[in-house]
Design an enzyme around this catalytic site. Structure first.
Site, mmCIF file in Angstrom:
data_model
loop_
_atom_site.group_PDB
_atom_site.id
_atom_site.type_symbol
_atom_site.label_atom_id
_atom_site.label_comp_id
_atom_site.label_asym_id
_atom_site.label_seq_id
_atom_site.Cartn_x
_atom_site.Cartn_y
_atom_site.Cartn_z
ATOM 1 N N ASP A 70 43.185 33.400 36.490
ATOM 2 C CA ASP A 70 42.658 33.319 35.123
ATOM 3 C C ASP A 70 43.103 32.027 34.434
ATOM 4 O OD1 ASP A 70 41.297 34.097 32.893
ATOM 5 O OD2 ASP A 70 42.761 35.582 32.237
ATOM 6 N N HIS B 93 36.907 25.153 36.315
ATOM 7 C CA HIS B 93 36.652 25.873 37.578
ATOM 8 C C HIS B 93 36.857 24.931 38.764
ATOM 9 C CE1 HIS B 93 35.508 29.393 35.447
ATOM 10 N NE2 HIS B 93 34.433 28.855 34.900
ATOM 11 N N LEU C 249 45.622 34.333 58.838
ATOM 12 C CA LEU C 249 45.551 34.822 57.462
ATOM 13 C C LEU C 249 44.162 35.386 57.218
ATOM 14 C CD1 LEU C 249 46.463 34.901 54.399
ATOM 15 C CD2 LEU C 249 45.538 32.593 54.209
HETATM 16 C C1 FPP Z 1 38.768 33.029 35.504
HETATM 17 O O1 FPP Z 1 39.053 32.045 34.528
HETATM 18 C C2 FPP Z 1 38.215 32.400 36.692
HETATM 19 C C3 FPP Z 1 36.990 32.662 37.225
HETATM 20 C C4 FPP Z 1 36.043 33.631 36.634
HETATM 21 C C5 FPP Z 1 36.507 31.949 38.422
HETATM 22 C C6 FPP Z 1 37.521 31.662 39.483
HETATM 23 C C7 FPP Z 1 37.004 30.582 40.330
HETATM 24 C C8 FPP Z 1 37.741 29.598 40.903
HETATM 25 C C9 FPP Z 1 39.209 29.565 40.858
HETATM 26 C C10 FPP Z 1 37.087 28.473 41.608
HETATM 27 C C11 FPP Z 1 36.161 28.876 42.685
HETATM 28 C C12 FPP Z 1 36.842 29.589 43.792
HETATM 29 C C13 FPP Z 1 36.394 29.615 45.049
HETATM 30 C C14 FPP Z 1 37.173 30.339 46.072
HETATM 31 C C15 FPP Z 1 35.175 28.910 45.454
HETATM 32 P P1 FPP Z 1 38.247 32.055 33.167
HETATM 33 O O2 FPP Z 1 37.043 31.216 33.318
HETATM 34 O O3 FPP Z 1 38.024 33.468 32.727
HETATM 35 O O4 FPP Z 1 39.293 31.338 32.213
HETATM 36 P P2 FPP Z 1 39.495 31.576 30.643
HETATM 37 O O5 FPP Z 1 40.204 32.888 30.496
HETATM 38 O O6 FPP Z 1 40.361 30.421 30.253
HETATM 39 O O7 FPP Z 1 38.139 31.556 29.999
#
Ligand code: FPP
Length: 224
Positions: A12, A29, A122
């Site tokens: 997050d 992201h 893994l």
């Molecule tokens: C949550 O942060 C994160 C996500 C919904 C996406 C996670 C994706 C990645 C780490 C990159 C892609 C991964 C792969 C494996 C291809 P948020 O956007 O909710 O953050 P916020 O709380 O600050 O809004």
């Protein structure tokens, strides 16, 4: 010292990181993907056998289309460009969640899973369009349909994490303390670590600190 086979992570804070540093959630992201790669490397160094990453929840469809498209493009290029490398490192990729994406992405996911299916260093469970409540409901429906006795062992076998031991550790970055419909059944006895740092700022040192803290915890499982 506590055995450690499986780490689950709610990654997050990408959006906030992106706004703060680049005035763009999507850039957060992109930066988050670098952390994913660092954490995969360290998971192998630590000889941990399973890593489950929450990349997209069933609730994330509520986000603006532009952000959803960016995330899925990022995922597509990750699979296209990195699967060979994951395979060389003997990593098995397993996607959990409802796999009803574009034809192209569905094909990419199936091909990546097939290519890496026999790897043993893994296992990465990538949670995509994943929701724990629907996972449990679907498992219950299958048990009922096949007339199988309802008990803990049988239910576990019908979850998408079948053949995976339950996580001993859950990490959530981004200074938020909730489970967000992630592995509700599987995390019943997990040690939970809420981390203030946003996911793109999280690194190997933070990860190792958590692992070392976990190893020293007295785990009683209800005993004294
Ligand atoms: C949550 O942060 C994160 C996500 C919904 C996406 C996670 C994706 C990645 C780490 C990159 C892609 C991964 C792969 C494996 C291809 P948020 O956007 O909710 O953050 P916020 O709380 O600050 O809004």
């Amino acid at each position: 010292m506590n055995p450690l086979n499986h780490v689950a992570i709610i990654m997050d804070g990408n959006g906030r990181w992106g706004i703060k540093h680049k005035n763009s959630r999507n850039q957060g992201h992109k930066a988050g993907l670098n952390t994913v790669e660092k954490i995969i490397r360290e998971t192998i160094n630590q000889k941990i056998k399973y890593l489950t990453l929450y990349a997209f929840s069933t609730e994330n469809w509520k986000r603006p289309k532009k952000e959803i498209n960016y995330l899925f493009n990022l995922l597509e290029s990750f699979l296209q460009n990195k699967i060979e490398d994951l395979n060389k490192k003997n990593i098995k990729l397993n996607v959990i969640g409802s796999k009803n994406f574009s034809k192209k992405l569905n094909r990419l996911i199936s091909a990546s899973e097939k290519k890496t299916s026999k790897n043993t260093t893994l296992q990465i469970n990538l949670a995509l369009n994943y929701g724990s409540k629907i996972e449990i409901i679907n498992a219950l429906k299958k048990l009922r349909k096949n007339n199988i006795k309802l008990n803990e062992t049988n239910l576990s076998k019908y979850l998408q994490t079948k053949n995976t031991p339950d996580p001993e550790i859950l990490i959530r970055t981004g200074d938020t303390k909730r489970l967000s419909n992630f592995l509700l059944w599987q995390l019943a006895y997990a040690e939970i670590f809420f981390e203030k740092k946003l996911w793109p700022d999280f690194d190997e040192k933070d990860y190792i600190k958590i692992i070392n803290k976990f190893k020293k915890i007295k785990r009683n499982f209800g005993n004294i």
